[in-house]
Design a protein around this motif. Sequence first.
Motif, PDB file in Angstrom:
ATOM      1  N   THR A 198       3.522 -30.804  11.470  1.00 31.93           N
ATOM      2  CA  THR A 198       4.947 -31.109  11.403  1.00 31.93           C
ATOM      3  C   THR A 198       5.391 -31.831  12.661  1.00 31.93           C
ATOM      4  O   THR A 198       6.181 -32.782  12.611  1.00 31.93           O
ATOM      5  N   ASP A 234       6.517 -33.724   4.323  1.00 29.00           N
ATOM      6  CA  ASP A 234       6.064 -32.496   4.968  1.00 29.00           C
ATOM      7  C   ASP A 234       5.847 -31.412   3.927  1.00 29.00           C
ATOM      8  O   ASP A 234       6.787 -30.794   3.463  1.00 29.00           O
ATOM      9  N   GLU A 235       4.627 -31.178   3.568  1.00 23.40           N
ATOM     10  CA  GLU A 235       4.255 -30.184   2.562  1.00 23.40           C
ATOM     11  C   GLU A 235       5.242 -30.185   1.394  1.00 23.40           C
ATOM     12  O   GLU A 235       5.848 -29.166   1.089  1.00 23.40           O
TER      13      GLU A 235
HETATM   14 MG   LIG Z   1       4.768 -27.512   9.298  1.00 19.29          MG
END
Ligand SMILES: [Mg+2]
Lengths: 569, 352
Positions: free
Chosen positions: B43, B164-165
């Motif tokens: 991240t 992000d994911e």
């Molecule tokens: Mg993360």
Amino acid sequence: MTPKMATNMGGSRSGDWLLSALMGLAILLTLAPVVRLLVEGVSGPAGFSLAPVAEVLAQSTTLSALWHSIFTAGVGTVISVILGGAFAFLVALTDIRAKGALVFCLMIPMMIPPQITALAWTQVMGPSSVLLKTIGLAPPLGSPQPLHSPLGIAVLLGIQHTSIVFLTLRAGLRAIPPEAVEAARISGARGLRLWWQVVLPLSVPSLAAGTAMAFVTALGNFGIPAMLGIPAGYSTLPTLIYQRLAGLGTSVLTEVAVLALLIGVVALAGVLLNRLFLRRRAYGLIGLANRPLEVSLRHLRLPVELALWLVIFAILVLPLLALAATSLVPAYGVPLNWQTISLGGWYEALFRQPVTARAFGNSFLLATGAAVVLMAISLPLAWVMLRRPNRLSRTFDLLVDLPYALPGVVLAIACILLFINLPLTDLTLYGTIWIIFIAYIARFFTVMLRPVQSALAQLDPAMEEAAQSAGASLGRRLRTIILPLTAPAAAAGAILVFLTAFNELTVSALLWSSGTETLGVVIFNLEDSGETVMASAVSVAVVGVVIVLMGAIQLASRRLPKGVVPWQN
Amino acid sequence: MAELTLTALGKRFDSHVALTEVSATFDDGEFVALLGPSGCGKTTLLRLLAGFEAPTEGEIAVDGTLVASARSGKLLPPEERNMGIVFQSYALWPHMSVARNVAYPLEVRGFSRAERRTRVAAALEMTGLTDYADRMPAALSGGQRQRVALARSLVADPSAVLLDEPLANLDLSLRATMQEAFAAFHQRTGATMVYVTHDQTEAMAMADRVAVMDGGRIRQFATPEVLYSEPADAFVAGFVGDGAVVPVEPCGPSDTGDVTVRLLGQEVSARARVAGPDRLCIRPEDITLGDEGALRAEVRQCTYLGGRFRLRLIAEGGLDLVAFSTARVRQGASLGLTIGRPWGFAAEVAHG
Ligand SMILES: [Mg+2]
Ligand SMILES: Nc1ncnc2c1ncn2[C@@H]1O[C@H](COP(=O)(O)OP(=O)(O)OP(=O)(O)O)[C@@H](O)[C@H]1O
């Protein structure tokens, strides 16, 4: 990381100078009066000197007033915590009915100016009580008014600030995820154990915060000890200051500044103690509190409901009835019946005395102005404090409560010192409505800022980052993303500012002059000059206006976004 | 469309080092996955690319133009980077309808009303959200919200899309659908995509190249097949794919161009990029089971994977190995193994 980069963090600098200017203005408004007071308190004829401090502290009147303040505020806080705590736990956690109505009624005492509370209660008891006379229960003339005593002051302070504890604690209780309680119940905890081992520990932070706030507010209360203590020769720090100033005028400013600082120190000690206590005990809450808890009281429900409404009757309905009764007699002390009932007091106070109408106008303008201005500056300010914290903004965060925590009298004196001569000019703000306005802005800053701050802190920062990635500049993000999402909190803050400013007495008591009277001042002066009937009439009118306003907001609440009505959160 | 170049990038939070010595080039139009365990800095790297954080070391360039540099203190703010981002929490604006959410980047860029309408319609069409245009985000399912976030990040033709994911909260079948949608979008637009995930199957299935991260470093940046067959170190070998990493003694080059190593007294021929590898990555495919075989191992566990069985084996020296079998094998049975051309590498890899 170099300092240069730190200021670059988060991107756009377009609105930065504006935000800095705003920050400067806010600090000036809230802190300058306090600093000015401090300077006055420690300056002798030849610059810095601790002599005035030593002198004032050596007087026995100071020490006894200090003790009286701590005693009445302390006992009052205990009463607030017991009443407000019981209401909060029962309303937030159990299945009692008519919660909305209970909460509404419990809010009213906070919105009623303290001097009206005091006036109303003296009408419930004592030898001249119109209510008691009417039902034939009045004690013989000459017997003492039981409320003109330390305990009387403490009890009324306690009632006045019950809703502070109630609101803070209820907000905290609502944040407890129901799963935490349900998990305990599944593990076999029930009844008192559940309450004692799970609910209470989780609500300690909000209970402590409410307690500290109630204590500080009680400490600075002027209306109640003024109405009850002055006749009995019992001074607290705020009334001592008032008496000094009224008796000797501005020549005693230094002495008065020291007294004011003394209250400030006690208030700050209370707040710091609370922070220290909380540091060791703030548990992070995991999970979402999406459903309110509803523990079933079963067969206890009806008795509990009756008890709660009885309390409401005792602290709200009874004094207001007494007040209304007093406003309807031709002369103070006459019993009320069909022969004596008269609207003379009302007519005289509302229509013959031009000052009343003027005061209604002044209070309305001041309250509206303060609410609007504060709403406009609080949002960008809260944003800067959260997203670009620096030493300046952290200091401001720590001190913004001060003008509110300080007794109104103290703030008033600070403002007089600051504005009696505007720097670099011959002008003075003293005697104009602007000095009251500025004092209100300083005083109610925190009432507006805190809800906005917490709403902002709860926002997922990704909300704003998503807009930033979409290309939105700072101003645009504030306008299109942050503003709509924090608007309910801002509106709630504005409503609170308006209602409290509308009834305010302590600040304006020292700042008014002919033409700039506020409602609080009018009532206080009427009572002070023996016109209890007229004072009661104006009070009932003010309470009526407040209740109508609150009722209107309540009625509109269904069409307002969630969170706008402060007592509904 | 953009080429992202990271040079010796580092990020420190107070004393905590979240990223060090990250150097890589994400090619124009490439689909890159950032893969690694929780807390490895994925991240953080994404937020550096987006401009939400400033690097404490190194620099970032987009198409050769410097956008962030620790040395000069330059930091192009996120709003000027023309990137799209999808947050793990989606970060939809709850006070705006689906259409308004998607239209926002266009509004900010000053597109005309008509242009906005066609573009938003196209983005909603592509994500299958046309019927939901007027809904508020609160009235959407998790998967629909996710698609709104995606549509919003793509609508303004960003030069790079950072995710992000984005699929972490979805169920398996929706995941598969969304993965296809990403791939399709990527093919259609050719935007550079940087995709954070800790799911190796997802990374391997979707990405052109995968950057495997650990402890704030990129351990290896390569295509999925290279990561699988030629892991750079023990961490990558263990994190990506199944199998075992075992210590061996190097014995020098073999005549076929491979290297020879000694494993439990047996000479094994291995592929390697270094002359004397002292570790082997033995994938299940590298092991042939039989009654005969130079190495003997005992079956500890036999798990059905659908179509084949996965065996956990303990070889003579207490060595843990993994192999596949077409038939069920009794626990405790003793089998012979033949090992064919596994990948060898040196345990001590010099970083940076
Ligand atoms: Mg993360
Ligand atoms: N603002 C911050 N302040 C201090 N430390 C931080 C901050 N943000 C991240 N970190 C630390 O940096 C490291 C990397 O964090 P990062 O969020 O990049 O991990 P991640 O790879 O995304 O993990 P996950 O898969 O769990 O999301 C972590 O150890 C984290 O604690």
